[in-house]
Design a protein around this motif. Structure first.
Motif, PDB file in Angstrom:
ATOM      1  N   THR A 132       0.832  -1.203   0.000  1.00 43.88           N
ATOM      2  CA  THR A 132       0.000   0.000   0.000  1.00 43.88           C
ATOM      3  C   THR A 132       0.867   1.253   0.000  1.00 43.88           C
ATOM      4  OG1 THR A 132      -1.776  -1.169   1.150  1.00 43.88           O
ATOM      5  CG2 THR A 132      -1.803   1.241   1.262  1.00 43.88           C
ATOM      6  N   PHE A 133       1.902   1.267   0.818  1.00 42.76           N
ATOM      7  CA  PHE A 133       2.804   2.417   0.896  1.00 42.76           C
ATOM      8  C   PHE A 133       3.465   2.687  -0.453  1.00 42.76           C
ATOM      9  CE2 PHE A 133       7.124   4.034   1.375  1.00 42.76           C
ATOM     10  CZ  PHE A 133       6.877   5.233   2.016  1.00 42.76           C
TER      11      PHE A 133
ATOM     12  N   ASP B  63       4.708   8.602  -5.795  1.00 48.65           N
ATOM     13  CA  ASP B  63       4.987   9.158  -7.113  1.00 48.65           C
ATOM     14  C   ASP B  63       6.348   8.634  -7.548  1.00 48.65           C
ATOM     15  OD1 ASP B  63       2.669  10.706  -7.155  1.00 48.65           O
ATOM     16  OD2 ASP B  63       3.648  12.379  -6.130  1.00 48.65           O
TER      17      ASP B  63
ATOM     18  N   ARG C 200       2.732   1.590  -3.524  1.00 46.72           N
ATOM     19  CA  ARG C 200       1.824   1.875  -4.638  1.00 46.72           C
ATOM     20  C   ARG C 200       1.321   3.317  -4.610  1.00 46.72           C
ATOM     21  NH1 ARG C 200       1.349  -2.418  -7.725  1.00 46.72           N
ATOM     22  NH2 ARG C 200       1.555  -4.467  -6.772  1.00 46.72           N
ATOM     23  N   ALA C 201       1.366   3.956  -3.457  1.00 49.80           N
ATOM     24  CA  ALA C 201       0.915   5.344  -3.341  1.00 49.80           C
ATOM     25  C   ALA C 201       2.009   6.356  -3.706  1.00 49.80           C
ATOM     26  CB  ALA C 201       0.415   5.608  -1.924  1.00 49.80           C
TER      27      ALA C 201
END
Length: 95
Positions: free
Chosen positions: A27-28, A33, A30-31
């Motif tokens: 999750t970290f 940039d 994939r978020a």
């Protein structure tokens, strides 16, 4: 379940904990940039991408060890990073 040294870990399934942590890591990352992947971490000289490649190397080493063929100590810290250097960020995350 065997006895543990830390009472707060008693009764916890380590595999459930690892799955939960893998979800948090996924999750970290994939978020992020594209530019965020190269930001430094608390590990001197390592950026976020390096750290993820290292974690993938730990998984490789664990799987090899469970299969009875442990990898050399240099694998996790050196080979895992260079072996994945050509991957795009999302490919590294999915590797």
């Amino acid at each position: 379940m065997p006895a543990v040294d830390e009472p707060e870990l008693a009764g916890l399934n380590p595999f459930d904990l690892m799955v939960g942590e893998a979800v948090r890591i996924d999750t970290f990352y994939r978020a992020l940039d594209e530019s965020d992947w190269r930001l430094p971490t608390r590990c001197a000289g390592w950026n976020r991408r390096d750290l993820l490649a290292h974690l993938a190397g730990v998984e490789d080493d664990t799987a090899a060890g469970l299969a009875g063929a442990p990898l050399p100590p240099s694998y996790v810290s050196e080979v895992a990073l260079t072996r994945r250097a050509h991957l795009r960020n999302t490919e590294l995350l999915d590797a």
